[in-house]
Scaffold this motif. Structure first.
Motif, PDB file in Angstrom:
ATOM      1  N   MET A   2       0.808  -1.220   0.000  1.00 28.91           N
ATOM      2  CA  MET A   2       0.000   0.000   0.000  1.00 28.91           C
ATOM      3  C   MET A   2       0.840   1.268   0.000  1.00 28.91           C
ATOM      4  N   LEU A  21      -4.501  -4.420   2.713  1.00 28.10           N
ATOM      5  CA  LEU A  21      -4.474  -3.740   1.416  1.00 28.10           C
ATOM      6  C   LEU A  21      -5.856  -3.344   0.893  1.00 28.10           C
ATOM      7  N   THR A  49      -7.250   0.239   1.554  1.00 23.46           N
ATOM      8  CA  THR A  49      -6.454   1.407   1.155  1.00 23.46           C
ATOM      9  C   THR A  49      -7.268   2.687   1.041  1.00 23.46           C
TER      10      THR A  49
END
Lengths: 348, 460
Positions: free
Chosen positions: A260, A336, A339
């Motif tokens: 990320m 992730l 995000t």
């Protein structure tokens, strides 16, 4: 260590960082940094081992130098502009001096030489505090000053990612590897500082989570070299199977959360028309990935030859508190997809 | 779409909660169920458009054959791995199956992604389970080197791809496949644009692999266990081809001049790797180099950018996926009996295992692109479109076809015909499981003779 002394020292460390967080006057910021440094010194040499004492002295000298440079820069700024406020630094000399001083404080290349040697002399817990908590106060200051010299931060950042990658390649001591990993990640944070400061904060927090998992995993296995990690599959099989994911997350591999910050930083750099720099930084992450992969080979993906006595040790219920490790490992692997939420949270 | 993806995700849960005695049968049954359901994707209501669209996933005639191949391959991988994993402790067996299932999930998400960054993340995500399968369950010491080569070749190619995608995104605003056709990058002839073109394609060329950057493939294929080899050969290489086909849309008009050296490199690779096959002593290495050879032809077909080129490339990818996976399964049957990959140690097997010889025969014929198999269809279409581009490619492709036929025949004759060596009398007879495995590989290939429209893609 005496629990009262430990409490005082830990509170003093917290106090130092908090003073720096809350300050808008340069003297107060400098004072917070000094309190922080002084508080951690006894923690670093508490074992009184000569190596630990050596590490403490090296740390003290570099941090004192950096703090003195910081004081000098703020005095220069006060002389030129007539005020001590943190945000209103508009001349290039004090700003550059402050940036270089803070770079020495956190260990950016080319001012990184103290970092591996200091970390090597500490035990894993104190090393964790050094890698995570001690970076907070300098970053708070870095985020607030207006950088006057664009290329200085870019050079510091790129050099750090390259040095962090190349330096760690020849190590088999885990603490030195973690030091070089820290240098590389700090380089990524500095690269995007002047364009999108929230991403610096995001990278810093993600780095804290990932490196916490790694330090604690090594501490649970009580190992400080790559060789001693090879026994961990019999001691702690589940932690051994999770550590490759933590390491690959540190290396920035999708779909783990370590991707990320790298993704968002590369996006910001390309938006600022710095695509060749972005490519170079991305490729330098491959260097660090090599030694992360090597650790995961030694720990999980191969089984070292051993006798039956070593292969099947008694797994008695341990009294180690592994709940923080479980939480941070889950965050390291699964964050992730969140995000957009995290980016929104940090750009408030 | 979700009726395939959610059951696949929950198969992970099933792996860990099934009673151990029924683990393999349960997982096999569920993966066959998912594979059968995925066959509905082949029924395409429209010829060129996207269908089954939601915000993040969709598919079209290009991705649906590859998706069906992915879903079909999971039960085959499970059948193939059953024997060599039987000696492992229970949790490791469950872990292995979980890795295979997670690989399938990432592949489904990759092939059905509608946005290029999602495709990129899933493309990279497939590296991790494959790396773990190769380095943890491979059989020789060289597997660590193989894993490192695999990871680093692919990453060194794909990090510039990420930067190139972000550049495109910052100047065009969107990376969705649905709008890519209307947003070509305006050509400005700067050197930087050429570098950008290269960055877009390098990841896929490394993955395919193109001849110059193919070094990871023989290592990875040879050192991987059977399921790893199968999934690498059948699907992961096709990720490279699929990505190239998707990204070609935005790379015009630079491709007209810039693709020239890569087409030539691909065709040269067909000949070189074919020739190397004739000198291999390691059976799996022979099949791995044959994969490079076929994929070189696919790369050339895609870089040509003609309708027949794309169609031929897609058909050859599907056919090669099934064929190469079948050949690796056959090589594994040899390996499980002799624990060696050396060809000359296991020859003349037709005497001992006659029915397996039939499968060897069919798989070798498929490999050398015998009509009327779809392998031939793909190769002929690519060769024709290359001939249309330039007459001289016929020399390279014709020679390539000849060499392919030679090494396929060489492989078949060496392993099956001739006198059987003395140490091979006491071989285990073929398991029904192995026959089933090969039948399930070759039957779709034979059925595709009747209706290649299913895997044609949208250009034919």
């Amino acid at each position: 260590m005496n629990p009262y002394i430990l409490t005082i020292l830990l509170f003093a460390m917290g106090l130092g960082t908090t003073i720096t967080f809350a300050s808008s006057h340069w003297l107060l910021a400098w004072m917070g940094l000094e309190i922080n440094t002084l508080a951690i010194l006894p923690l670093m040499c508490q074992s009184h081992h000569p190596r630990a004492v050596e590490a403490t002295i090296k740390y003290f000298l570099t941090q004192a130098t950096a703090a003195a440079m910081l004081l000098f820069a703020s005095i220069t700024n006060a002389w030129i502009t007539g005020q001590w406020n943190l945000e209103f630094m508009s001349y290039s000399l004090p700003t550059t001096l402050v940036t270089v001083a803070l770079a020495l404080k956190i260990g950016l290349a080319p001012l990184h030489a103290w970092m591996p040697e200091v970390l090597q002399g500490l035990d894993l817990t104190t090393g964790l505090i050094l890698s995570t908590w001690q970076k907070l106060a300098p970053f708070c200051l870095l985020l607030q000053i207006n950088p006057s010299n664009t290329s200085l931060l870019l050079i510091l950042g790129l050099a750090s990612t390259l040095v962090g990658g190349w330096g760690g390649l020849n190590q088999n001591q885990l603490r030195k590897i973690l030091a070089y990993s820290s240098i590389a990640h700090l380089g990524w944070m500095i690269l995007v500082l002047q364009f999108f400061p929230s991403l610096t904060l995001l990278t810093l927090l993600m780095y804290f989570v990932m490196t916490f998992s790694l330090f604690i995993s090594f501490k649970v296995n009580n190992s400080t070299t790559i060789n001693s990690l090879s026994m961990s599959w019999s001691k702690t099989p589940i932690i051994s199977s999770m550590v490759p994911f933590i390491l690959l997350s540190l290396g920035g591999l999708p779909p783990l959360s370590g991707f990320m910050p790298k993704w968002l930083i590369l996006q910001e750099l390309t938006k600022q028309s710095l695509a060749p720099l972005a490519t170079l930084a991305a490729l330098s992450a491959l260097l660090s990935l090599y030694f992360y992969l090597r650790i995961s080979y030694a720990m999980t993906l191969t089984m070292s030859p051993n006798t039956l006595l070593n292969a099947l040790p008694w797994r008695l219920p341990s009294n180690q508190h592994t709940l923080p490790l479980a939480i941070t490992t889950s965050l390291t692997i699964c964050l992730l997809p969140l995000t957009p939420a995290i980016t929104a949270l940090l750009t408030l | 779409m979700l009726k395939i993806l959610i059951p696949s995700m929950f198969m992970l849960l099933t792996t860990w909660t099934s009673p151990f005695k029924q683990l393999w049968s349960t997982i096999l049954m569920y993966s066959f169920l998912v594979a059968t359901l995925s066959l509905t994707w082949l029924a395409m209501p429209t010829d060129t458009g996207w269908f089954y669209i939601n915000n993040y996933m969709a598919y079209d005639p290009l991705s649906s054959p590859l998706l069906v191949l992915t879903c079909w391959l999971l039960p085959l991988m499970i059948i193939a791995s059953q024997n060599h994993l039987a000696v492992e402790p229970e949790n490791r067996q469950r872990t292995y199956i979980s890795l295979l299932i997670s690989l399938q999930i990432f592949l489904i998400l990759a092939f059905s992604a509608t946005e290029m960054i999602m495709f990129y993340v899933m493309f990279e995500a497939t590296l991790i389970p494959t790396l773990i399968i190769i380095t943890r369950w491979g059989n020789q010491m060289e597997r660590l080197n193989a894993g490192t080569y695999f990871l680093f070749y692919t990453l060194a190619g794909s990090l510039p791809l990420l930067v190139a995608l972000l550049i495109y995104h910052s100047s065009m605003g969107s990376l969705s496949y649905l709008s890519l056709t209307s947003l070509p990058l305006t050509c400005s002839n700067l050197y930087a644009d050429k570098l950008w073109w290269m960055a877009c394609l390098l990841a896929f060329l490394v993955k395919m692999p193109l001849y110059g950057v193919h070094l990871w493939l023989p290592k990875a294929h040879v050192e991987a266990p059977i399921a790893g080899s199968m999934v690498l050969a059948a699907v992961l290489l096709k990720l490279g081809g699929y990505g190239m086909m998707r990204i070609m849309i935005i790379l015009d008009p630079l491709t007209k001049e810039l693709s020239y050296p890569f087409i030539i490199l691909a065709l040269w690779g067909v000949i070189m790797t074919g020739s190397i096959c004739l000198r291999q002593t390691d059976l799996k290495s022979l099949i791995a180099y044959s994969s490079v050879s076929h994929m070189g032809l696919v790369a050339a077909g895609i870089l040509i950018q003609t309708p027949w080129g794309f169609t031929g490339a897609l058909i050859l990818m599907i056919a090669h996926g099934l064929t190469s996976s079948a050949l690796f399964c056959l090589a594994n049957t040899n390996y499980e009996r002799t624990h060696s990959r050396t060809i000359i140690l296991a020859r003349g097997l037709q005497m001992v295992l006659p029915l397996m010889a039939t499968w060897w025969f069919l798989a070798s014929l498929a490999n050398l692109a015998l009509p009327p198999l779809p392998n031939l269809m793909g190769e002929i279409m690519i060769i024709t479109s290359l001939f249309n581009w330039s007459f001289y490619t016929l020399i390279l492709t014709g020679l390539g076809t000849l060499i392919t036929a030679s090494y396929s025949l060489y492989m078949f004759l060496l392993t099956q015909r001739g006198p059987i060596p003395h140490h091979l009398i006491l071989l285990e007879p073929s398991h029904t499981r192995e026959h089933l495995l090969l039948a399930l590989h070759l039957l779709p290939l034979l059925l595709l003779i009747a209706k290649p429209e299913l895997v044609w893609g949208w250009t034919a």
